[in-house]
Write a protein that holds these residues in place. Structure first.
Motif, short mmCIF file in Angstrom:
data_model
loop_
_atom_site.label_atom_id
_atom_site.label_comp_id
_atom_site.label_asym_id
_atom_site.label_seq_id
_atom_site.Cartn_x
_atom_site.Cartn_y
_atom_site.Cartn_z
N UNK A 68 0.82 -1.20 0.00
CA UNK A 68 0.00 0.00 0.00
C UNK A 68 0.86 1.26 0.00
N UNK A 69 1.97 1.21 0.73
CA UNK A 69 2.86 2.36 0.79
C UNK A 69 3.61 2.57 -0.53
N UNK A 70 3.74 1.52 -1.32
CA UNK A 70 4.51 1.61 -2.56
C UNK A 70 3.66 2.00 -3.77
N UNK A 71 2.35 1.99 -3.61
CA UNK A 71 1.48 2.22 -4.75
C UNK A 71 0.51 3.36 -4.46
N UNK A 72 -0.04 3.90 -5.53
CA UNK A 72 -1.00 5.00 -5.40
C UNK A 72 -2.39 4.44 -5.17
N UNK A 73 -3.13 5.05 -4.26
CA UNK A 73 -4.51 4.66 -4.02
C UNK A 73 -5.27 5.88 -3.54
N UNK A 74 -6.56 5.77 -3.49
CA UNK A 74 -7.40 6.93 -3.22
C UNK A 74 -7.15 7.54 -1.85
N UNK A 75 -6.67 6.76 -0.90
CA UNK A 75 -6.49 7.27 0.45
C UNK A 75 -5.24 8.12 0.61
N UNK A 76 -4.29 8.03 -0.35
CA UNK A 76 -3.04 8.78 -0.21
C UNK A 76 -3.23 10.22 -0.65
N UNK A 77 -2.72 11.14 0.19
CA UNK A 77 -2.86 12.57 -0.12
C UNK A 77 -2.06 12.96 -1.35
N UNK A 78 -1.00 12.17 -1.63
CA UNK A 78 -0.12 12.53 -2.74
C UNK A 78 -0.44 11.73 -4.01
N UNK A 79 -1.64 11.16 -4.05
CA UNK A 79 -2.02 10.32 -5.18
C UNK A 79 -1.90 11.06 -6.51
N UNK A 80 -2.25 12.36 -6.52
CA UNK A 80 -2.26 13.13 -7.77
C UNK A 80 -0.85 13.32 -8.33
N UNK A 81 0.16 13.24 -7.46
CA UNK A 81 1.54 13.46 -7.93
C UNK A 81 2.36 12.18 -7.93
N UNK A 82 1.70 11.04 -7.79
CA UNK A 82 2.41 9.76 -7.70
C UNK A 82 3.10 9.43 -9.02
N UNK A 83 4.34 8.98 -8.92
CA UNK A 83 5.12 8.61 -10.12
C UNK A 83 5.05 7.10 -10.28
N UNK A 84 4.35 6.65 -11.30
CA UNK A 84 4.15 5.22 -11.50
C UNK A 84 5.47 4.50 -11.81
#
Length: 818
Positions: A68-84
């Protein structure tokens, strides 16, 4: 501070909870670490910040939490800036679904990755199907074959570097995303997300295979289960030796697993070789970086490779990077790509010098590199690159040699830039016309040019790698066309060359006579006497330099005599008004006509590009566009080869030309423009693809288009804004291009002008200003006379030239009468 209330001695001697007092090795390491921490942090002030709505997570043994910490999900505040994808090279990124992540990995072929899955530190080759909820780390290409027969979901597969009694080994662990490593196997414990009993039934594994009889049933868990093979007696260990438990065993798999030396995770983690693991991850980082280098260069990407180059040198991977760059330069069909690869090699060598060894800008004429340069000149790029690499090996021992090697790679890069620009020759066309009578002059007069916006975007390689757009204005200076050339046939079988330049600082006249081909040999040395004129005779094919026939024979056979060529410029050296390129256009036009050929303006523009590459001055196309095409126009080039310049006349409102004549002035700053290393520095920054340079190149082109619109609207204020913006863009492209005295001059003029900029690349020469009021020459003269520290300056009137270059046929006596 962070060490308030404790002394250094007490802090350094501090003992970690659970550390055995007899563990002297770990105790010493801890003391060393605490000593480093004390020195670095004891005086640092400790402050606290409250973050509204902030959250935190403790470290967990849960694989789900870790993924969960390594991937983007709706609960993360930084989801919009996550680098896939981070520090990775992925062959088919479209197969990576949203919510997954790939870090420090090389994925070749079709590797599908589902949402909520992560790949770290892996080198994999598809086709592979990895669905949701998976974590893969530390796997190599060899593991890919074992993975291909499985569709993975909710599993964690990891490769680990371990050391068994000083023997380095690679082992693999397999677990389920939902497994609790400490839950009792007798109660609610699971393996691969299913109860242990189900695993035993499906695979044939027995409880006694995993735990000793003296291990209490209540203590048996995944953490201490001897599941993971670490050594076979007769064959190397592979991922398949544990991966088989995902399905039903095939023949011999269970027996092979039982025969292997197996360990639990509890035992394995005491054998982990962290140093080798980190080294492996570092090697993988630079392996994927090499792949990235290939893609960036071959794909003409604007991604900067300089950070990667610096990291490679710091970490000792420069040889791998150099080898990759050699490979790209050798196989590239595009000379522009090969040139950028050589420029990157120069950056590697400069980084290896670590700031020592002198300036990078300098001569590149050591004879040891001559053979490689000759191969590149002949168009044999693979052999040239090979010889460069062989010679490079001899120049790696000291910073001074590394810097000199970097200079020679930049020299090689210039050869390939010239070859790329030479592609524009296909847009030169000439037609035969009647040869003028012996002794009759062909005279060509040209206006100067003022670059209103977009300059630098016309400079190779920027112009064919990014695309360029420049707005130019053809101008009379003090009512005159200041640049010209005249040529005639003469009875003597020789070439007479006369060059006159300067008026503001005193006229200089140089005369030369070429009576044999050897006299033309220095045509490609820009500072050699008469080099431009000599190069023009060669580029227009009036003379063939590499011929068995002598100069006299060539002249007599083709033209029945020799030629006299005279050139002049009434502008000072380094004026910034495009003198040398416009003069080259005038010379080429005169030589074509006097030798019985005619051409058009489009051909002349490309012919000057050709000449300047032959001359090795490496100029762009805006100067000749500005001086050969009349009035106001915008020149453009696309990001492609062959390089073609297209010019569009700008239609302006009635009366606006008169307004420009009254509001535009030229000020000679008294400072000669020194552009010795200016071009080299700009090209170095461009090849490094520094983000600021890329952004600025985009801005140069867009500002040129906006400037053209301002002219079409007849809007002086908007035109002034474009000029001011252009001035700032030039300073980004070439820092230091405005001398202090010029800055003082511009500050004094600022309240009275809509816009102002140094002409050309800057550094000195002419300043052009667009005044708020008409006819302000005398007012500006007074303002500048009252300003301290300006030195000698002069103000000149400007008129828009609506005719462009003018060619006339003159009889000998008429010319002398003038």
């Amino acid at each position: 501070c962070m060490a308030q209330g404790v002394t250094e001695e007490v802090f350094v001697k501090g003992q970690s909870p659970g550390m055995d007092s007899g563990d002297t090795k770990n105790a010493a390491a801890t003391r060393n670490a605490r000593s480093v921490l004390w020195k670095a942090l004891h005086a640092v002030p400790l402050t606290m910040a409250y973050i509204p709505g902030g959250t935190y997570d403790y470290m967990s043994m849960s694989a789900s939490d870790h993924i969960l910490h390594l991937t983007a999900h709706e609960q993360t505040a930084w989801n919009h800036s996550f680098c896939k994808v981070a520090h990775s090279d992925v062959a088919e990124p479209q197969l990576l679904e949203e919510g997954c992540s790939v870090t420090n990995s090389l994925l070749e072929g079709a590797v599908s990755l589902g949402p909520g899955s992560a790949i770290q530190h892996c080198c994999l080759k598809g086709s592979l199907q990895i669905r949701s909820g998976c974590l893969l780390t530390g796997l190599d290409i060899a593991s890919s074959e074992d993975l291909k027969s499985h569709v993975l979901e909710d599993v964690v597969i990891q490769g680990h570097a371990i050391r068994l009694r000083d023997i380095p080994c690679k082992v693999f662990t397999l677990s389920g995303r939902h497994d609790n490593w400490q839950s009792s196997a007798e109660e609610n414990g699971t393996y691969l997300n299913v109860p242990w009993t189900e695993l035993f039934h499906r695979t044939g594994i027995r409880s006694q295979d995993l735990w000793n009889s003296d291990t209490l049933p209540s203590s048996r868990c995944l953490l201490n289960a001897r599941l993971f093979p670490v050594l076979h007696a007769s064959e190397p260990l592979a991922l398949r030796d544990i991966l088989w438990v995902l399905g039903s065993p095939e023949a011999g798999q269970l027996q092979c697993w039982r025969a292997a030396w197996r360990m639990s995770w509890e035992e394995l983690r005491t054998c982990l070789d962290q140093e080798r693991e980190l080294a492996s991850r570092k090697a993988l980082f630079f392996l994927q970086a090499q792949s990235k280098i290939r893609k960036v260069l071959m794909g003409h990407s604007n991604c900067s490779l300089l950070p990667l180059i610096r990291s490679a040198v710091i970490e000792g991977y420069q040889e791998a990077v150099l080898k990759t760059l050699d490979e790209v330069a050798s196989i590239a069909s595009d000379p522009g790509v090969a040139a950028r690869a050589l420029a990157c090699i120069a950056d590697v060598l400069a980084c290896m010098a670590k700031g020592e060894g002198g300036l990078r800008s300098g001569p590149a004429a050591n004879k040891a590199w001559a053979s490689a340069f000759q191969q590149l000149e002949r168009g044999n790029i693979p052999e040239g690159v090979k010889e460069l690499a062989e010679e490079r090996k001899k120049w790696l021992s000291r910073p001074v040699l590394l810097v000199r090697a970097a200079r020679h790679y930049e020299g090689a890069e210039q050869i390939l830039i010239r070859q790329a620009v030479m592609s524009s020759c296909q847009f030169i066309s000439v037609q035969p016309v009647e040869l003028p009578p012996m002794g009759h002059w062909v005279q060509v007069e040209c206006p100067a040019r003022v670059d209103l916006s977009g300059g630098w975007s016309d400079t190779p390689p920027i112009t064919y790698e990014h695309g360029g757009a420049v707005v130019d204005l053809a101008v009379l200076v003090d009512g005159l066309r200041p640049i010209g050339a005249q040529a005639r046939r003469i009875a003597e079988l020789e070439l007479r060359l006369v060059s006159a330049s300067g008026s503001l600082e005193g006229e200089m006249v140089a005369e030369f006579v070429c009576q044999c081909l050897e006299d033309l040999q220095d045509y490609c040395q820009p500072h050699a006497p008469g080099a431009l004129l000599k190069a023009a005779f060669i580029c227009t094919q009036v003379v063939t330099l590499h011929s068995q026939r002598s100069l006299r024979d060539q002249l007599e056979e083709r033209f029945g005599g020799g030629f006299e060529l005279r050139t002049w410029s009434r502008l000072p050296h380094g004026s910034g008004l495009g003198t040398s390129s416009i003069l080259a256009g005038a010379v080429i036009a005169a030589l074509y006509r006097v030798s019985g050929r005619s051409t058009n303006v489009e051909s002349l523009i490309h012919a000057v590009l050709h000449l300047e590459q032959v001359l090795t001055t490496g100029g762009g196309w805006q100067d000749q566009v500005g001086g050969l095409v009349p009035g106001l126009k915008i020149g453009r080039s696309k990001a492609q080869l062959p390089l073609k310049v297209e010019v569009e006349q700008i239609a302006i409102p009635e009366g606006f030309r008169h307004a420009l004549n009254e509001h535009l002035l030229l000020l000679y700053t008294g400072k000669t423009r020194l552009a010795r290393n200016l071009l080299q520095d700009v090209l170095r920054n461009w090849y490094a693809r520094l983000p600021a340079i890329i952004q600025n190149a985009n801005g140069l082109v867009s500002n040129a288009e906006e400037c053209a619109q301002a002219l079409q609207q007849g809007n002086l204020a908007l035109l002034g804004e474009c000029m001011n913006h252009y001035r700032l863009q030039k300073k980004v492209m070439a820092p230091g291009c405005e001398p202090l005295a010029v800055q003082r001059m511009m500050e004094a003029l600022q309240p009275h002008v809509y816009g102002q900029s140094l002409a050309g690349a800057g550094g000195g020469g002419f300043l052009y200003v667009l005044t708020k009021q008409p006819r302000m020459q005398e007012a500006l003269q007074r303002i500048l006379e009252e300003t301290e520290g300006l030195g000698n300056f002069s103000i000149h009137t400007v008129e828009v030239d609506v005719a462009g270059f003018q060619m006339r046929l003159l009889e000998e006596d008429l010319l002398h009468a003038e």
